[in-house]
Design a protein around this motif. Sequence first.
Motif, short mmCIF file in Angstrom:
data_model
loop_
_atom_site.label_atom_id
_atom_site.label_comp_id
_atom_site.label_asym_id
_atom_site.label_seq_id
_atom_site.Cartn_x
_atom_site.Cartn_y
_atom_site.Cartn_z
N ALA A 28 41.84 44.53 36.64
CA ALA A 28 40.88 44.24 35.56
C ALA A 28 40.94 45.37 34.53
O ALA A 28 40.66 46.54 34.85
N LEU A 29 41.35 45.04 33.33
CA LEU A 29 41.42 46.05 32.26
C LEU A 29 40.07 46.24 31.59
O LEU A 29 39.74 47.34 31.16
N SER A 30 39.29 45.16 31.47
CA SER A 30 37.96 45.27 30.89
C SER A 30 37.04 44.25 31.54
O SER A 30 37.49 43.15 31.91
N VAL A 31 35.79 44.62 31.70
CA VAL A 31 34.77 43.73 32.23
C VAL A 31 33.55 43.84 31.33
O VAL A 31 33.03 44.93 31.11
N LYS A 32 33.11 42.70 30.81
CA LYS A 32 31.95 42.67 29.93
C LYS A 32 30.91 41.71 30.51
O LYS A 32 31.20 40.54 30.73
N VAL A 33 29.73 42.26 30.78
CA VAL A 33 28.62 41.41 31.18
C VAL A 33 28.13 40.67 29.94
O VAL A 33 27.83 41.29 28.92
N ILE A 34 28.08 39.35 30.03
CA ILE A 34 27.68 38.57 28.86
C ILE A 34 26.18 38.76 28.64
O ILE A 34 25.36 38.22 29.39
N TYR A 35 25.88 39.57 27.64
CA TYR A 35 24.47 39.76 27.30
C TYR A 35 24.19 39.30 25.86
O TYR A 35 23.07 39.34 25.39
N LYS A 36 25.27 38.84 25.19
CA LYS A 36 25.06 38.29 23.86
C LYS A 36 26.22 37.38 23.50
O LYS A 36 27.32 37.47 24.05
N ASP A 82 38.84 49.79 38.55
CA ASP A 82 39.05 51.23 38.80
C ASP A 82 38.42 52.03 37.69
O ASP A 82 37.77 51.48 36.79
N GLU A 83 38.65 53.36 37.74
CA GLU A 83 38.00 54.23 36.76
C GLU A 83 38.53 54.02 35.35
O GLU A 83 37.95 54.48 34.37
N LYS A 84 39.65 53.29 35.21
CA LYS A 84 40.22 53.04 33.89
C LYS A 84 39.69 51.75 33.27
O LYS A 84 39.91 51.49 32.09
N THR A 85 39.03 50.93 34.05
CA THR A 85 38.54 49.65 33.53
C THR A 85 37.50 49.90 32.43
O THR A 85 36.55 50.66 32.62
N LYS A 86 37.71 49.25 31.29
CA LYS A 86 36.75 49.38 30.19
C LYS A 86 35.53 48.51 30.48
O LYS A 86 35.67 47.32 30.80
N LEU A 87 34.36 49.10 30.38
CA LEU A 87 33.11 48.42 30.77
C LEU A 87 32.24 48.17 29.55
O LEU A 87 32.23 48.97 28.60
N ASP A 88 31.51 47.06 29.59
CA ASP A 88 30.62 46.73 28.47
C ASP A 88 29.43 45.93 29.01
O ASP A 88 29.60 44.85 29.58
N TYR A 89 28.27 46.53 28.91
CA TYR A 89 27.03 45.81 29.17
C TYR A 89 25.98 46.40 28.26
O TYR A 89 26.31 47.24 27.40
N ASN A 90 24.76 45.98 28.36
CA ASN A 90 23.76 46.31 27.35
C ASN A 90 23.28 47.75 27.43
O ASN A 90 22.14 48.05 27.78
N THR A 91 24.22 48.67 27.12
CA THR A 91 23.91 50.10 27.08
C THR A 91 24.94 50.78 26.20
O THR A 91 26.04 50.25 25.98
N THR A 92 24.60 51.94 25.68
CA THR A 92 25.54 52.64 24.80
C THR A 92 26.53 53.47 25.58
O THR A 92 27.60 53.81 25.07
N LYS A 93 26.22 53.83 26.85
CA LYS A 93 27.12 54.63 27.67
C LYS A 93 27.30 53.97 29.04
O LYS A 93 26.66 54.35 30.04
N TYR A 121 31.12 40.98 44.80
CA TYR A 121 31.73 42.26 44.42
C TYR A 121 31.52 43.23 45.56
O TYR A 121 30.41 43.36 46.10
N ASN A 122 32.61 43.93 45.96
CA ASN A 122 32.56 44.93 47.02
C ASN A 122 32.65 46.31 46.41
O ASN A 122 33.69 46.68 45.85
N SER A 123 31.55 47.06 46.48
CA SER A 123 31.51 48.37 45.83
C SER A 123 32.42 49.40 46.49
O SER A 123 32.78 50.40 45.88
N LYS A 124 32.80 49.15 47.75
CA LYS A 124 33.70 50.09 48.43
C LYS A 124 35.14 49.87 48.02
O LYS A 124 35.88 50.80 47.72
N THR A 125 35.57 48.62 48.03
CA THR A 125 36.96 48.32 47.68
C THR A 125 37.14 48.08 46.19
O THR A 125 38.26 47.99 45.71
N LYS A 126 36.05 47.96 45.44
CA LYS A 126 36.07 47.67 44.00
C LYS A 126 36.73 46.33 43.71
O LYS A 126 37.36 46.13 42.66
N VAL A 127 36.59 45.38 44.63
CA VAL A 127 37.20 44.06 44.47
C VAL A 127 36.14 43.09 43.95
O VAL A 127 35.06 42.97 44.52
#
Length: 912
Positions: free
Chosen positions: A625-633, A589-600, A567-573
């Motif tokens: 990428a419309l949504s990215v979820k870190v598999i934590y469960k 991008d800023e519209k990508t829905k994010l999900d990992y083990n946090t409420t915010k 993952y490149n934090s500058k290009t967001k690729v």
Amino acid sequence: MTFKYNHPSHSKKVVSAVLAGMMALSAGGAAMAAESTETGQGQTAAITNTAAPTGLFSDIKVGYWAEKHVYKLAYQGILLGNNGLFRPGDAVTQQEAVTMAIRFMNQEGQLNTDTAAALPTNMEVGNYFKPYVALALQLGLVDKTEESTVDVSKTSWGQKPASREWITKLLIRSLDKDAEAKAQNNQSTGFADNADISESGKGYVNLAVSLDLAKGVEGNKFNPTGSVTRAQLATFFSRGESLTDTTYPNTSTGYVTGLKDGQITLVVDGKAVNFAVNSSTPYFTKDSETRASSTDVKLYTKVMIVGSTGVASYVEVVDATPQVESVEGTFARSLSGNKIGIFVGENYETYSYDEATAFIDQNGNAIKLSDITADSIIEVQRETFSADKKTVVIRVKSGIVNKSDNGVIAEVSTSGKTIKLVNAAGATEQFAYNDNLLITYQNRILSVADLKAGSAVKYTVKDSIVQTIELSQGVEQSVRGTLVEIGGNQSTLTFKREGGSLEAKLLTEKPEVIINGIQDATLNDLITDATNGDQVELTLNSDDQVTRIQVIGRQMEPMNGVTVVSYNSKTKVLTVLDNNKKPFVFTLDEKTKLDYNTTKPTLAGLESLLNDGRKLDLTYVGTRALSVKVIYKYEGTISSIDTSGKKISLLSGNQTITVPYTTAPTVEIYNKSGASLGDLKIGDNVTVTLGANQDVVQKVALNTVAQFEVVALEANGRIRVKSDLLTSQFYVDQAVLTGESGQTITPSQLTAGNLINVTFEGATPKAVQVVKRTLAEVTAVDASSVTLKQFNGQTETVPVSGSVKVVKSGSTLTSLTSLTVGDRVEMTKDTDNSTRFRVLTVMSKQFWSYDGVGNQILVKRESTADTNYRFALGSSVFVHQGDNTLSVQSLRDNDNIVLYLLNNVILEIQKQ
């Protein structure tokens, strides 16, 4: 002691109500809670020593809990004030209580000022009160022998505060039950402070309790020495008036036959009496302590007015049920002598009318008798409170209407296929419509869904059916399609309408954008694509501009279980490998829905987790990428638990996932503390939470569904609920909430009484669904359907497929045939989505009284050992006789009633 007052039936009814009210309030009811804020102190002002003011007492404000009762009795002359004050919080003295009772019984005519000398020497009272106390002694309401032992060293007998025990004695003797009370003197009262009740008072307390006139206070105490306030005593006597036939010179009770600005006409004992009213006239209803409106007074209802010289000082609706009877028939013709002829069935009958009879059409509009055509179905309403039974209303129920008019849409019922309009004359009328109805606006053909309340229209009616409606102005419309493009300056929108045509629309300056899961969504959150764009519903204003865009579906692709390569934090690729080791590249991008083990979740927080080897689930359109979820469960059903090998296997979707653990994971189950792996079994639906490195099990949460009734809403999204009479509370602000129809709601939209199914992940509510509750009578039933008649009169045949539960007489049965025609049921969906019918308990009783403060009714006891005579009323209890809806206040002593209860709460009362 001999009871000398010569109207025992009157005394019994009055004092029963008075003492019942007193004891209920003194036991700590709502009235006492309000009363505790009063601060009047010092010497007790005489309740009867100066005339009542023509206006309000300065210390009785509008909305005060006893305002209704104080002013009614003040205008009747039963209680008086002191220099414009009432002093509601002061304790009532014995001389005041006696005086007020004499006045309430309207026995002031028996007063004899010469009897003052007959008072015992220790019964010192004020000069004003001497005749009243002397008359009370003469009538046997006060026992001279008992009062001779009273300690008057600190205060005179008259100024002594009246205690609860003393009032109890006074009122029981007024019931002519002195001997009956004394017969119970040797019995314990059963109260914790029984020893504090005098030996001569125990029988009176026992009798009052057995008659259900008295109750204890907190801690199962009677509090015999407790005092009674002036406001309470006024309330007791006021409530007792409805149970006595005592009349007062300035109080009239009758039926309303005329209502016009500034005047109410009552028929009292067969004679019409006019009362002037104005904006300051106080209005009340029998069943409420708070002020009502003049609009609560309806024609042909029973009303009490206190006032003199034709001016109403106080108005109270005694019975809100109009006293009319109806006859329906087919209009034949008008006859001479102010009569009409109608066919009722096969019988020909005639009815008289006069200048006061109202003629109205089916929409409530005034018409002339000559407007009624032969063969019209009409309803003749006659009053029932006089021997003449005068005709008050002749209403056309159905007649042929042909017309064209201008008007305004008031209401559209698609289920009943009716349209209500306000015509050019300002009258409301309702007509049916059918599928041939033509609706237009500027040569555009619209649908019934486009008709909105308030829209100006032209319309035509033929044979009482609306034929055409032409809108005089544009209305909002809704269209659906696939979003193709948002213009570069965000002023236009292009979409492909359902059906295939491509259209462009202008956008208003700030159109509303609704996307499930995205708060405060904007145009930038929308996905545009000729093939995979968002499925949207567009709202268009009268100028054909888009004011609202709601996403109802997205054509995005899922990719689960991918492994991060880089993952490149500058290009967001983000580069990932799928399960077949095939590489893919996506842009975040800023519209990508994010999900990992946090409420915010934030993008910055996610970036630190996107290291080589991290497992992800994602969705995408193209390379976005419309949504990215870190598999934590993982969520699935347990297929095996290997405690020796320390691993748990789940069936999730179509794949089996096996996750090891090093130490025994935490197990979380709703409503169970100290759970362990041993509490889980094969087939359980669970959520397995992983450790930080996604390699071992950290927690296993059992996914369950439970049903509750909402008791109350509390702060910050917390609700209080009950299940099987046990209460608990939890937060739902992070859960997905849906209403009865599946619509998204907020915690504030939940209300007390809602039945909800709550989905728990361990102890955390993840989803809340409001369950529809239908209360109805079973009118037909077979193996696959039930026909129900709801309380609103509508009949519905409900097909029931799948599992069913019938809870009846404490047993749960699984067949619809367990239901019986006539059963009252509550129909809901259980947590397993099975249809559940809970059959209401049935009881036949005789009505006794209604307690408006506690919202409960009391029924006649079958014996002194019968303790099941007080029942709480549901918030929308259905009271009726046949198909006629009644109010609970219309029930009368000794009425035969059938009660239908659920969890000991009355949901329906059927008067026999």
